[in-house]
Motif scaffolding. Structure first.
Motif, short mmCIF file in Angstrom:
data_model
loop_
_atom_site.label_atom_id
_atom_site.label_comp_id
_atom_site.label_asym_id
_atom_site.label_seq_id
_atom_site.Cartn_x
_atom_site.Cartn_y
_atom_site.Cartn_z
N ASN A 1 -5.74 9.92 -16.60
CA ASN A 1 -5.45 10.13 -15.18
C ASN A 1 -6.72 10.32 -14.35
O ASN A 1 -6.78 9.92 -13.19
CB ASN A 1 -4.53 11.34 -14.99
CG ASN A 1 -3.12 11.04 -15.43
OD1 ASN A 1 -2.74 9.87 -15.54
ND2 ASN A 1 -2.35 12.06 -15.71
N LEU B 1 -8.20 6.90 -13.93
CA LEU B 1 -7.44 6.08 -12.99
C LEU B 1 -7.46 6.65 -11.57
O LEU B 1 -6.87 6.06 -10.66
CB LEU B 1 -5.99 5.93 -13.47
CG LEU B 1 -5.85 5.14 -14.77
CD1 LEU B 1 -4.50 5.41 -15.43
CD2 LEU B 1 -6.02 3.66 -14.53
N GLY B 2 -8.11 7.80 -11.41
CA GLY B 2 -8.24 8.39 -10.07
C GLY B 2 -7.03 9.18 -9.62
O GLY B 2 -6.93 9.55 -8.46
N PHE B 3 -6.06 9.47 -10.53
CA PHE B 3 -4.88 10.25 -10.14
C PHE B 3 -5.20 11.74 -10.06
O PHE B 3 -4.59 12.47 -9.31
CB PHE B 3 -3.73 10.09 -11.16
CG PHE B 3 -3.28 8.69 -11.41
CD1 PHE B 3 -3.45 7.70 -10.45
CD2 PHE B 3 -2.66 8.35 -12.60
CE1 PHE B 3 -3.02 6.40 -10.69
CE2 PHE B 3 -2.22 7.05 -12.85
CZ PHE B 3 -2.42 6.08 -11.89
N VAL B 4 -6.12 12.17 -10.89
CA VAL B 4 -6.47 13.59 -10.99
C VAL B 4 -7.99 13.71 -10.79
O VAL B 4 -8.75 12.90 -11.32
CB VAL B 4 -6.06 14.15 -12.39
CG1 VAL B 4 -6.59 15.56 -12.61
CG2 VAL B 4 -4.55 14.12 -12.55
N PRO C 1 -12.05 3.64 -5.11
CA PRO C 1 -10.99 2.68 -5.47
C PRO C 1 -11.51 1.36 -6.05
O PRO C 1 -10.86 0.74 -6.89
CB PRO C 1 -10.27 2.42 -4.14
CG PRO C 1 -10.61 3.57 -3.28
CD PRO C 1 -11.96 4.06 -3.70
N ARG D 1 -11.45 0.40 -9.72
CA ARG D 1 -10.23 -0.06 -10.38
C ARG D 1 -9.97 -1.55 -10.15
O ARG D 1 -8.92 -2.06 -10.53
CB ARG D 1 -9.05 0.79 -9.89
CG ARG D 1 -9.24 2.26 -10.20
CD ARG D 1 -8.00 3.07 -9.95
NE ARG D 1 -7.74 3.31 -8.54
CZ ARG D 1 -8.31 4.24 -7.81
NH1 ARG D 1 -9.20 5.05 -8.36
NH2 ARG D 1 -8.01 4.41 -6.55
N GLN D 2 -10.92 -2.25 -9.54
CA GLN D 2 -10.75 -3.67 -9.26
C GLN D 2 -10.68 -4.50 -10.55
O GLN D 2 -9.96 -5.48 -10.61
CB GLN D 2 -11.92 -4.15 -8.37
CG GLN D 2 -11.87 -5.61 -7.95
CD GLN D 2 -10.75 -5.91 -6.94
OE1 GLN D 2 -10.38 -5.06 -6.13
NE2 GLN D 2 -10.21 -7.11 -7.00
N TYR E 1 -3.80 -1.46 -16.04
CA TYR E 1 -3.25 -0.21 -16.56
C TYR E 1 -1.79 -0.40 -16.93
O TYR E 1 -1.00 -0.91 -16.13
CB TYR E 1 -3.41 0.89 -15.50
CG TYR E 1 -2.60 2.14 -15.76
CD1 TYR E 1 -2.80 2.90 -16.91
CD2 TYR E 1 -1.64 2.58 -14.84
CE1 TYR E 1 -2.05 4.06 -17.14
CE2 TYR E 1 -0.90 3.74 -15.06
CZ TYR E 1 -1.10 4.46 -16.21
OH TYR E 1 -0.36 5.60 -16.43
N VAL F 1 -2.23 -7.53 -3.98
CA VAL F 1 -3.02 -6.29 -3.91
C VAL F 1 -4.47 -6.55 -4.35
O VAL F 1 -5.41 -6.02 -3.78
CB VAL F 1 -2.35 -5.18 -4.77
CG1 VAL F 1 -3.30 -4.04 -5.04
CG2 VAL F 1 -1.09 -4.67 -4.09
N PHE F 2 -4.59 -7.43 -5.35
CA PHE F 2 -5.93 -7.76 -5.85
C PHE F 2 -6.61 -8.87 -5.04
O PHE F 2 -7.73 -9.26 -5.35
CB PHE F 2 -5.87 -8.18 -7.33
CG PHE F 2 -5.77 -7.02 -8.27
CD1 PHE F 2 -6.87 -6.20 -8.51
CD2 PHE F 2 -4.59 -6.72 -8.91
CE1 PHE F 2 -6.79 -5.12 -9.37
CE2 PHE F 2 -4.49 -5.63 -9.77
CZ PHE F 2 -5.60 -4.84 -10.01
N GLY F 3 -5.89 -9.38 -4.05
CA GLY F 3 -6.46 -10.43 -3.21
C GLY F 3 -6.63 -11.77 -3.93
O GLY F 3 -7.53 -12.54 -3.59
#
Lengths: 259, 251
Positions: free
Chosen positions: B55, B58-61, B78, B81-82, B86, B109-111
């Motif tokens: 977490n 992944l930047g959740f925590v 962010p 995470r490109q 996950y 989302v990833f363009g």
């Protein structure tokens, strides 16, 4: 830049697959039926009264839809845990807030456009004149009102624990501000200090949602509202919506996601 | 060579809001790194701190102290995470969308341009064997099918690093074998895989290196074959020894 429209599109897809929209379309049919009935009676007084009732119905149903759908957006993402794969992508919480706002606002805009279109077509059939600009103006201002309401509910959805309590609280606040907010300056005049200053302050801080209500202008068939006034009111709505979205982002940024 | 995943002296505390309750330390001074092309197994009993570490990655925590980076970028950015994919332990997807729509959403989302997204969606749905049901909503899928949609969404951006949280959890033996095959294929393509699992036999088969966590602390880290040589037993027995599990005496 792709993230926000992509998120908004998912909100739209969810709404039309959850069939919320169809309830509103049935209401629209009801509106049309009422108008057609008034047309048969050929009585202008009754037709005007029915038109007023129809417009009230449009306001109530779109507000209910806006509040109901927006209130569950972010809590549902957290409860269903769909937020995790989403935030594991290069998606920020700001994207989520703005994407959800845009999706709900567009969805309400589509429903609102259908309502006004039905109402405009039926009204013009017995009024024998097409007042397209009046309806367009009323629609636009109504949509701006919904922008403020949706942003406020979105902020509430990251503050309150349950989406049902958020929806109820926001609905009470929005209706309260809409009905009472515009009269607070009159209330302040008769009060002693410091209440007068306090009430006046509230009057200026609260969004004047009543400014966006052009129902009377449609019923009594007066002219158009000045375009400059419309533009200023739109900016006013945009400022309040931006404020609530910013507050929502701040609160959401700090919110711990229970993994 | 710069590591793909780098964790330095990571500490994560959960503050208990109840009065008089102590702070829970989920991860305590964890340091490890994963290099390009490695399949890294992240092991530990329940509550060891594996998911918390993931977490953080992944930047959740947010970490209480220490650093974590992906491709040299702090996990709080962010953009870190490109280039990752996950796969969560459970299937957390928009069930009102079809598999194709879900993949298209994540591609946006990833363009990823539409023509390229179309190609990738076709290829991934074929890879996870969901081509025939691509137009059906995810809510109508079985658990195994939902897990395979998850794997497809994790691969939509052609990631250089895959973070898999118990990828075979709840799958039948065929499903597990397929996931293992996909991990092996990704390894052959030079991708880096960081995954947690309780299936130690599976870890032994596919992982190059493992780390075993217990009560938030890193107990052991190393190459699978070297650890087996050192302890003279299989990975499951090493795991049990390290966490201090005492087998009950036979009557």
């Amino acid at each position: 830049m792709n993230t926000i429209p992509a998120l908004a599109r998912v909100v739209l897809k969810e709404l039309y697959r959850r069939k919320d929209f169809y309830v509103l379309f049935i209401l629209t049919a009801l509106v049309t039926l009422l108008m057609a009935l008034a047309n048969l009676l050929n009585d202008n007084k009754i037709a005007g009264y029915v038109k007023e009732v129809c417009l009230l119905l449009i306001w109530i149903s779109t507000l209910a839809m806006a509040v109901g759908t927006t209130a569950r957006q972010i809590p549902a993402e957290c409860e269903n845990r769909t937020i995790f794969p989403l935030l594991a992508k290069p998606v920020t919480r700001a994207h989520v807030v703005v994407g959800k706002f845009l999706g709900c606002w567009l969805a309400c805009g589509i429903a609102l456009a259908c309502f006004y279109l039905f109402l405009g077509v039926i009204s013009s059939s017995y009024e024998h004149e097409l007042r397209a600009l009046n309806y367009l103006e009323a629609f636009w201002m109504h949509w701006m009102f919904l922008a403020v309401a949706i942003a406020m509910v979105l902020f509430g959805s990251v503050i309150f624990a349950a989406s049902s309590s958020n929806a109820t609280i926001c609905l009470v606040i929005i209706i309260g501000v809409f009905l009472v907010g515009g009269h607070l300056d009159q209330v302040a005049i008769g009060r002693p200090e410091p209440y007068r200053t306090g009430i006046s302050l509230i009057y200026y801080v609260l969004p004047h949602l009543d400014w966006f209500d052009l129902r009377n202008l449609l019923v009594v068939q007066t002219g158009l509202v000045d375009m400059a006034d419309c533009a200023l009111a739109s900016l006013y709505a945009a400022a309040y919506a931006a404020f609530f979205l910013f507050a929502a982002w701040l609160a959401f940024r700090r919110k711990a996601l229970n993994t | 060579m710069e590591p793909i995943v780098e964790i330095k002296d990571l500490r994560v505390e959960y503050r208990n809001r109840a009065l008089g309750q102590a702070t829970k330390v989920a991860v305590d001074g964890l340091s490890l790194s994963v290099h390009k092309g490695e399949v890294f197994g992240f092991l530990g009993p329940n509550g060891a701190g594996k998911t918390t570490t993931m977490n953080v990655l992944l930047g959740f925590v947010n970490a209480t102290s220490g650093n974590a980076s992906l491709f040299g970028v702090n996990v709080r950015e962010p953009i870190a995470r490109q280039r990752i994919g996950y796969l969560p332990e459970m299937t957390y997807y928009y069930k009102f969308l079809t598999a194709e729509e879900l993949l298209r959403f994540y591609a946006k989302v990833f363009g990823i341009p539409r023509s390229e997204a179309d190609k990738r969606i076709d290829r991934l749905l074929k890879l996870v064997e969901l081509e025939a049901v691509r137009k059906r909503t995810i809510k109508s899928y079985s658990k195994g099918m939902q897990q395979r949609v998850g794997l497809a969404q994790a691969l939509i951006n052609d990631p250089d690093l895959l973070i898999l949280d118990e990828p075979t959890s709840g799958l039948d033996p065929i499903g597990r074998m397929k996931v293992r095959e996909i991990i092996q294929r990704l390894k052959n393509e030079g991708k880096t895989v960081f995954f947690s699992s309780h299936e130690l036999g599976e870890v032994e088969t596919v992982c190059d290196r493992v780390a075993i966590l217990h009560q938030g602390k890193l107990m052991v880290e190393g190459r699978v074959n070297e650890l087996m040589q050192k302890y003279q037993c299989n990975l499951e027995q090493i795991f049990l020894q390290i966490i201090g599990y005492q087998q009950p005496a036979r009557p």
